[in-house]
Scaffold this motif. Structure first.
Motif, PDB file in Angstrom:
ATOM      1  N   GLY A   1       6.166   3.741  11.115  1.00 31.76           N
ATOM      2  CA  GLY A   1       4.976   3.472  10.433  1.00 31.76           C
ATOM      3  C   GLY A   1       5.053   3.557   9.005  1.00 31.76           C
ATOM      4  O   GLY A   1       3.914   3.218   8.213  1.00 31.76           O
TER       5      GLY A   1
ATOM      6  N   ARG B   1       1.334 -11.754  11.273  1.00 35.18           N
ATOM      7  CA  ARG B   1       2.361 -10.721  11.318  1.00 35.18           C
ATOM      8  C   ARG B   1       2.959 -10.307  12.774  1.00 35.18           C
ATOM      9  O   ARG B   1       4.178 -10.213  12.569  1.00 35.18           O
ATOM     10  CB  ARG B   1       1.805  -9.357  10.511  1.00 35.18           C
ATOM     11  CG  ARG B   1       2.627  -8.057  10.744  1.00 35.18           C
ATOM     12  CD  ARG B   1       2.034  -6.894  10.119  1.00 35.18           C
ATOM     13  NE  ARG B   1       2.362  -5.772  10.739  1.00 35.18           N
ATOM     14  CZ  ARG B   1       2.434  -4.474  10.309  1.00 35.18           C
ATOM     15  NH1 ARG B   1       1.984  -4.288   8.898  1.00 35.18           N
ATOM     16  NH2 ARG B   1       2.792  -3.415  10.632  1.00 35.18           N
TER      17      ARG B   1
ATOM     18  N   GLY C   1      -4.812  -1.313   5.278  1.00 38.64           N
ATOM     19  CA  GLY C   1      -3.893  -2.193   5.292  1.00 38.64           C
ATOM     20  C   GLY C   1      -4.086  -3.560   4.469  1.00 38.64           C
ATOM     21  O   GLY C   1      -3.637  -3.982   3.461  1.00 38.64           O
ATOM     22  N   TYR C   2      -5.465  -4.220   4.867  1.00 33.89           N
ATOM     23  CA  TYR C   2      -5.540  -5.625   4.361  1.00 33.89           C
ATOM     24  C   TYR C   2      -6.893  -5.502   3.185  1.00 33.89           C
ATOM     25  O   TYR C   2      -7.651  -6.416   3.249  1.00 33.89           O
ATOM     26  CB  TYR C   2      -5.997  -6.682   5.327  1.00 33.89           C
ATOM     27  CG  TYR C   2      -4.794  -6.939   6.117  1.00 33.89           C
ATOM     28  CD1 TYR C   2      -3.691  -7.887   5.849  1.00 33.89           C
ATOM     29  CD2 TYR C   2      -4.709  -6.261   7.508  1.00 33.89           C
ATOM     30  CE1 TYR C   2      -2.477  -7.946   6.542  1.00 33.89           C
ATOM     31  CE2 TYR C   2      -3.347  -6.294   8.329  1.00 33.89           C
ATOM     32  CZ  TYR C   2      -2.607  -7.045   7.832  1.00 33.89           C
ATOM     33  OH  TYR C   2      -1.187  -7.463   8.548  1.00 33.89           O
TER      34      TYR C   2
ATOM     35  N   HIS D   1       6.872  -6.913  11.380  1.00 36.06           N
ATOM     36  CA  HIS D   1       7.360  -6.136  10.439  1.00 36.06           C
ATOM     37  C   HIS D   1       6.367  -5.714   9.324  1.00 36.06           C
ATOM     38  O   HIS D   1       5.273  -5.995   9.335  1.00 36.06           O
ATOM     39  CB  HIS D   1       8.554  -7.062   9.750  1.00 36.06           C
ATOM     40  CG  HIS D   1       9.696  -7.487  10.804  1.00 36.06           C
ATOM     41  ND1 HIS D   1      10.385  -6.549  11.405  1.00 36.06           N
ATOM     42  CD2 HIS D   1      10.042  -8.643  10.931  1.00 36.06           C
ATOM     43  CE1 HIS D   1      11.230  -7.373  12.097  1.00 36.06           C
ATOM     44  NE2 HIS D   1      10.715  -8.566  11.971  1.00 36.06           N
ATOM     45  N   GLY D   2       6.826  -4.604   8.610  1.00 32.85           N
ATOM     46  CA  GLY D   2       5.906  -3.948   7.668  1.00 32.85           C
ATOM     47  C   GLY D   2       5.555  -2.727   8.312  1.00 32.85           C
ATOM     48  O   GLY D   2       6.070  -2.081   9.329  1.00 32.85           O
ATOM     49  N   TRP D   3       4.729  -1.725   7.288  1.00 32.17           N
ATOM     50  CA  TRP D   3       4.244  -0.338   7.727  1.00 32.17           C
ATOM     51  C   TRP D   3       3.058  -0.585   8.401  1.00 32.17           C
ATOM     52  O   TRP D   3       2.387  -1.576   8.813  1.00 32.17           O
ATOM     53  CB  TRP D   3       4.328   0.270   6.451  1.00 32.17           C
ATOM     54  CG  TRP D   3       5.621   0.503   6.070  1.00 32.17           C
ATOM     55  CD1 TRP D   3       6.832   0.730   6.813  1.00 32.17           C
ATOM     56  CD2 TRP D   3       6.082   0.873   4.701  1.00 32.17           C
ATOM     57  NE1 TRP D   3       7.867   0.816   5.994  1.00 32.17           N
ATOM     58  CE2 TRP D   3       7.802   0.933   4.697  1.00 32.17           C
ATOM     59  CE3 TRP D   3       5.516   1.045   3.386  1.00 32.17           C
ATOM     60  CZ2 TRP D   3       8.345   1.239   3.606  1.00 32.17           C
ATOM     61  CZ3 TRP D   3       6.234   1.061   2.255  1.00 32.17           C
ATOM     62  CH2 TRP D   3       7.536   1.273   2.217  1.00 32.17           C
ATOM     63  N   ALA D   4       2.729   0.614   9.071  1.00 31.40           N
ATOM     64  CA  ALA D   4       1.680   0.835  10.302  1.00 31.40           C
ATOM     65  C   ALA D   4       0.216   0.254   9.504  1.00 31.40           C
ATOM     66  O   ALA D   4       0.181   0.796   8.427  1.00 31.40           O
ATOM     67  CB  ALA D   4       1.582   2.095  10.820  1.00 31.40           C
ATOM     68  N   THR D   5      -0.408  -0.283  10.064  1.00 34.90           N
ATOM     69  CA  THR D   5      -1.879  -0.389   9.889  1.00 34.90           C
ATOM     70  C   THR D   5      -2.903  -0.590  11.194  1.00 34.90           C
ATOM     71  O   THR D   5      -2.477  -1.091  12.233  1.00 34.90           O
ATOM     72  CB  THR D   5      -2.078  -1.694   8.994  1.00 34.90           C
ATOM     73  OG1 THR D   5      -3.542  -1.908   8.889  1.00 34.90           O
ATOM     74  CG2 THR D   5      -1.524  -2.873   9.691  1.00 34.90           C
ATOM     75  N   VAL D   6      -3.988   0.024  11.132  1.00 37.06           N
ATOM     76  CA  VAL D   6      -4.872  -0.281  12.043  1.00 37.06           C
ATOM     77  C   VAL D   6      -5.070  -1.653  12.296  1.00 37.06           C
ATOM     78  O   VAL D   6      -5.078  -2.562  11.073  1.00 37.06           O
ATOM     79  CB  VAL D   6      -6.276   0.508  12.050  1.00 37.06           C
ATOM     80  CG1 VAL D   6      -6.012   1.963  12.130  1.00 37.06           C
ATOM     81  CG2 VAL D   6      -7.094  -0.001  10.534  1.00 37.06           C
TER      82      VAL D   6
ATOM     83  N   PRO E   1      -2.768   4.989  12.398  1.00 37.42           N
ATOM     84  CA  PRO E   1      -2.578   3.876  13.340  1.00 37.42           C
ATOM     85  C   PRO E   1      -1.647   3.897  14.699  1.00 37.42           C
ATOM     86  O   PRO E   1      -2.022   3.634  15.729  1.00 37.42           O
ATOM     87  CB  PRO E   1      -1.908   2.659  12.449  1.00 37.42           C
ATOM     88  CG  PRO E   1      -2.192   3.214  11.041  1.00 37.42           C
ATOM     89  CD  PRO E   1      -1.983   4.573  11.101  1.00 37.42           C
TER      90      PRO E   1
ATOM     91  N   ASN F   1       0.834  -1.253   0.017  1.00 37.07           N
ATOM     92  CA  ASN F   1      -0.079   0.079  -0.050  1.00 37.07           C
ATOM     93  C   ASN F   1       0.744   1.282  -0.052  1.00 37.07           C
ATOM     94  O   ASN F   1       0.470   2.235  -0.771  1.00 37.07           O
ATOM     95  CB  ASN F   1      -0.866  -0.215   1.259  1.00 37.07           C
ATOM     96  CG  ASN F   1      -1.713  -0.974   1.466  1.00 37.07           C
ATOM     97  OD1 ASN F   1      -2.228  -1.680   0.076  1.00 37.07           O
ATOM     98  ND2 ASN F   1      -2.274  -1.656   2.374  1.00 37.07           N
TER      99      ASN F   1
END
Lengths: 563, 314
Positions: free
Chosen positions: A142, B283, B240-241, B289-294, A160, A78
């Motif tokens: 983030g 995850r 995110g998803y 790891h990865g970028w922020a998501t709610v 978030p 994303n």
């Protein structure tokens, strides 16, 4: 002759901070007010960001080559697609077209420099500022903005991690600064075109590129305040607890979409209009014929400006827009086909019975025009409400706008780079590498963006990190095309760098073209014609007519060649 | 620099014949493309689909004709109007042709206006098939319109609840499911709501898409016309998803549908399996790891969950 100059002679007396062009390369690295230096600064920065955006695209296509999400985390995907779109629009296309505005407008109209050289330089230096801001968002906690280049709330205001400094915050800041930079540029370009034309250069003796630049910059002046206002409200919603777009606070997320598209749809015309100008400049040179229907082509530019400002709701056909509004905006959107059609037919008329020379710039023009006709047809399909309700927000749209933004606009950009490369670097490029670049780009782009239309028609939504297996074939082809485009840029860079360093010296007019810029030495001196500005006595594109463009033309030709 | 060659004021007979043959060939190819265009689309499973496909075929045909027409001009000039090497002579200095310019301004204008007028008619038809109405107040049941009452075969309303990242459907008898079941040939009345961000209700086989806006209830109606299992995809990026926010629509014969609904009512409520939740848990287990998501919203508790790996037709 100085007495007849229509512009303020103080412009000529303004001190130039780093003299000594063309040998003084240091002038490219500082706050320089010379439009030609600024133009090259814009070009180099934006080509760097083309590589950045292209790299992001190739990681995305690597993810999408298989149906499941397996190369990067979906949240990373994303962020990648958001930054790909943002970088390509705000850091590649807008700056590179401003680069052409800087390089071309003053010589084409015979002005020594821009109307506001310092404003012009300041507008450029904002580009690296927001470029750094945007790149910095990759390293904040983030990650970068991940809500798409539309940044539709509420997704874009979810924040978030709850940090004040987050990717979305930096993104909005960068877009707002980009807007300020573009408005500064627009004021400068329109003033220059209106006030600083050479004696005798009436509006209907002005090259089409200047017409389209004026038409495009008018859109910037009218539309950008809307986007900037929307972005500021979004920033307040994100960081300071307001609720302009939050339903729970009485706001409406749909309102943002209007602010956003009121500018961001016309923004496409800001990018495509100068490319129409480029096609209209180059076709007469390489077909050796006057531009067919010059006056109508010139006026059609402003037809596009006007219509482009009243079509934005077609991005919201499936958002709960009432029927009457959908019908109205469908009609205005379809009407755009008329002025663009005029231009396309005029280009075909220019080719007809011409004496075509298939140089690299000409190949990019022809490829770009054919691709644009295709994009125009899918554009009318998307304007048709019921079809848009099916294919809107699917890969059909992704295919369509890449046919506009890459296969037309970027093709035009490449054509222009090759065409004016000898003029502004003083060197010739290597033609076979240019042809290789064209063919790799043409095949790569068709492979990349054509199969996307089928995936979209079958119902593959855009912006997905994973997809159902029935879309695999289209995506494998698209990914191969994307990697081919990555390869295609290599001969281009090789050609540009080596030709600028050690290409053969370019004559003043290597293409035997008609236009004020070709009456200058290559590269032109700092203030173009300086005190001795030619008087224009004919309309542009007089190929085959055997009439001079300016009074005393032979003297100017001789002078341009003696350097 | 060369004097303009005298050109024949009207094309020769051979030329006319060639142009006519070319146009006829173009017309044939365009008709074939219009017919082929149906194959590029999913199966038609709603009353709206034939109208959309009809428009798409029409524009594919017209578009092909225009594209090939323009392309042949380009190819013709590439074949016959190329300057020989070392030929530095300019082409004919044709600066324009007023009659031609008026023609290619007026013709596209008339053409797009005809397409627009036709589309407005189709829009009108589609509106009677599935009108949309945004209701301002959250959660309030909108009054039935006269057209709703007139349609005696309407089923519903079915509540469609979109979340990050799950779909939930609540039928009038209180049954909850994560896949949407609809009776064949009956107008289904849907009420679309979102609990968080923008989503979009998109069923490619129905050719229908409607954004779901948090803070409003959107009334939506459609009539399925073909039984089978189709994909329902979230088409508006929802974070995110987003890509996992897909489920199925099952269109059944009304008798089968009633039986399904009755059987479903007897099923206990269970927490629906949720792909976004699974991915998010994995995850977190792998070190976040990865970028922020709610985080994903808790999956709904439903009577009927989505059949995993059931083949869908479109």
């Amino acid at each position: 002759m100085t007495g007849s100059l229509p512009f303020d002679p103080r412009v000529l007396r303004a001190p130039h901070p780093v003299p000594g062009a063309p040998d003084n390369w240091k002038r490219f690295f500082g706050f320089n007010t010379d439009a030609k230096v600024i133009g090259i600064q814009y070009m180099v920065v934006s080509l760097f960001f083309l590589l950045v955006g292209g790299l992001l695209a190739m990681i995305m296509r690597g993810e999408l080559i298989t149906p499941p999400s397996d190369l990067v985390d979906p949240t990373v995907y994303n962020g990648l697609y958001t930054m790909h779109g943002t970088v390509m629009l705000f850091l590649f296309l807008f700056p590179i077209l401003n680069g052409f505005n800087n390089l071309l407008i003053p010589p084409m109209i015979g002005a020594p420099d821009m109307a506001f050289p310092r404003l012009n330089a300041a507008a450029f230096w904002l580009v690296p500022v927001f470029g750094v801001l945007l790149m910095a968002s990759f390293i904040v906690p983030g990650g970068p903005s991940s809500s798409g280049w539309w940044a539709y709330p509420p997704v874009s205001t979810q924040n978030p991690l709850g940090h004040l400094i987050n990717g979305q915050f930096l993104w909005i800041l960068a877009v707002a600064i980009s807007g300020v930079s573009s408005i500064m540029g627009a004021i400068n370009f329109t003033t220059t075109i209106l006030r600083m034309r050479a004696p005798g250069m009436t509006f209907f003796r002005m090259p089409i590129f200047c017409w389209t630049a004026a038409a495009a910059q008018t859109i910037q002046l009218i539309g950008l305040p809307s986007l900037t206002g929307g972005a500021i409200m979004l920033l307040f919603d994100l960081s300071f607890g307001t609720s302009f777009f939050k339903p729970e606070g009485g706001g409406d997320p749909m309102l943002y979409q209007h602010f956003f598209w009121f500018y961001s749809h016309p923004a496409v015309y800001v990018m495509v209009l100068p490319v129409f100008g480029i096609f209209s400049e180059l076709l007469p040179v390489y077909a050796r014929k006057p531009l067919f229907g010059y006056k109508v082509v010139a006026l059609a530019s402003f037809g596009i400006t006007f219509l482009g400002l009243i079509v934005w709701v077609h991005h919201m056909f499936y958002s709960g827009t009432p029927q009457w509004m959908r019908n109205l905006f469908m009609v205005t959107t379809m009407l755009i086909a008329v002025p663009t059609g005029i231009k396309v037919f005029a280009w075909l008329g220019t080719l007809w019975r011409g004496k075509l020379r298939l140089t690299t710039p000409m190949m990019f023009c022809l490829g770009g025009i054919v691709n644009f006709i295709f994009a125009g047809i899918t554009g009318v399909m998307l304007a048709t409400v019921p079809i848009d309700i099916h294919v809107g927000n699917t890969y059909f749209v992704v295919g369509h706008f890449h046919y506009v933004i890459f296969c037309t606009i970027t093709f035009g950009v490449f054509a222009a780079i090759y065409h004016w490369f000898p003029k502004f670097t003083g060197r010739m490029f290597y033609e076979p590498l240019g042809q290789l670049h064209f063919w790799l780009t043409f095949i790569g782009s068709a492979l990349n963006f054509l199969p996307m239309h089928w995936a979209g028609l079958m119902g593959m939504p855009r912006r997905v990190a994973s997809y159902d297996p029935e879309f695999a074939l289209s995506n494998v082809l698209a990914s191969l095309g994307a990697f081919l485009l990555g390869v295609a840029i290599i001969p281009f860079l090789l050609n540009m760098v080596s030709s600028w360093a050690r290409g053969p010296r370019a004559p003043a007019n290597p293409w035997n073209a008609i236009g004020l810029e070709w009456l200058l030495p290559s590269p032109p001196p700092a203030e173009n014609f300086e005190h001795d500005v030619p008087t224009v006595i004919a309309a542009p594109y007089g190929y085959g007519l055997g009439k001079p463009l300016v009074a005393d033309q032979d003297r100017f030709i001789a002078r341009s060649e003696e350097v | 620099m060369t004097p303009t060659l005298p050109r024949p004021s009207r094309p020769s007979a051979t030329g006319l014949l060639l142009i006519t043959a070319g146009l006829a060939l173009n017309l044939l190819i365009s008709l074939a493309m219009a017919r082929a265009s149906h194959g590029w689309l999913p199966v038609q499973a709603s009353s709206a689909a034939p109208h959309v496909d009809g428009l798409f075929a029409l524009e594919t045909g017209i578009g092909t004709f225009i594209f090939l027409g323009c392309l042949s001009v380009v190819i013709w000039t590439l074949l016959f109007n190329r300057a020989p090497r070392y030929d530095l002579v300019d082409g004919d200095p044709i600066e324009g042709n007023t009659r031609l310019e008026i023609t290619w301004t007026v013709l596209p204008f008339v053409l797009v206006m005809l397409i627009a007028a036709h589309t407005i008619r189709v829009n009108h038809t589609l509106a009677t098939l599935g009108g949309k109405e945004r209701v301002a107040e959250n959660g309030a049941a909108p009054a039935l319109t006269s057209s709703d009452r007139a349609a005696g075969t309407t089923f519903g309303p079915i509540e469609v609840i979109a979340r990050q990242w799950s779909w939930e459907f609540v039928y009038p008898n209180g049954v909850r499911s994560t896949e949407l079941h609809l009776p064949l040939e009956r107008r289904a009345d849907l009420r679309l709501t979102s609990m968080d961000v923008l989503h979009s209700f998109y069923v490619p086989a129905f050719r229908l898409k409607q954004d779901i806006v948090p803070g409003s209830v959107i009334r939506y109606a459609l009539t399925p016309t073909r039984d089978g299992r189709y994909r329902l995809r979230d088409a508006m990026f929802s974070g995110g998803y987003f890509a996992t926010n897909q489920t199925d629509v099952v269109v059944q014969d009304p008798d089968d549908f009633d039986a399904w609904l009755a059987a479903a009512a007897r099923q206990p409520l269970v927490e629906a399996p949720n792909l976004a939740m699974d991915l998010h848990r994995r995850r977190l287990a792998e070190g976040d790891h990865g970028w922020a998501t709610v985080p994903p919203a808790p999956p709904p508790r439903v009577n009927v969950t989505t059949a995993v790996d059931a083949p869908h037709e479109a």
